[in-house]
Write an enzyme that holds these catalytic residues in place. Structure first.
Site, mmCIF file in Angstrom:
data_model
loop_
_atom_site.group_PDB
_atom_site.id
_atom_site.type_symbol
_atom_site.label_atom_id
_atom_site.label_comp_id
_atom_site.label_asym_id
_atom_site.label_seq_id
_atom_site.Cartn_x
_atom_site.Cartn_y
_atom_site.Cartn_z
ATOM 1 C CB CYS A 67 -33.089 -26.143 37.754
ATOM 2 S SG CYS A 67 -34.247 -26.895 38.899
ATOM 3 C CB CYS A 70 -32.359 -29.581 38.610
ATOM 4 S SG CYS A 70 -33.937 -29.127 37.885
#
Length: 142
Positions: A67, A70
């Site tokens: 991600c 993230c």
């Protein structure tokens, strides 16, 4: 008065006097820092123990290595953890390594921050945020 905390390394319950929270308390079993100034990678089992036992705010970043947002938020999450040292604990849980977290916490997207206190979810925030945004979010709904 003392507060209860689960060690984020071994899961053991500890009691720490209020006045010692900012003084670097350590786990009585494994010696790990109980109030670290940076986020700690945790397992699903440790999260379950900590969210039930902790009497100080526990902020968990649900993330995954693939991600991009993230990974972008990780240093901001660490900055926020440093600013809240002694007042809250910050942890990271890899949703890919612990897929049961998705159904247990109703995760629909990552990164997702969930703040727990006294055994219950207090608030959640989806999406990447800067450190100041994380701190602002934490100050709501105390």
């Amino acid at each position: 008065m003392a507060v209860k905390l689960a060690c984020l390394e071994c899961g053991q319950g500890n009691r720490v006097p209020d006045e010692k929270l900012g003084a670097g308390p350590k786990c009585g079993t494994c010696g790990a820092a109980l109030m670290p100034s940076k986020p700690v990678e945790i397992t699903f089992d440790i999260l379950e123990m900590a969210r039930r036992l902790d009497e100080v705010p526990l902020v968990v970043d649900f993330w995954a290595g693939w991600c991009g947002p993230c990974r972008m938020m990780a240093p901001e999450f660490a900055k926020a953890a440093g600013k809240m040292a002694g007042k809250a604990r910050f942890a990271k849980l890899d949703t890919e390594a612990f897929p049961q977290s998705g159904s247990k916490f109703g995760i629909r997207g990552i990164p997702l921050l969930i703040r727990f206190k006294d055994g219950r979810e207090v608030s959640r925030q989806a999406g990447a945020m800067p450190a100041d945004g994380i701190l602002q979010w934490m100050s709501k709904d105390k």
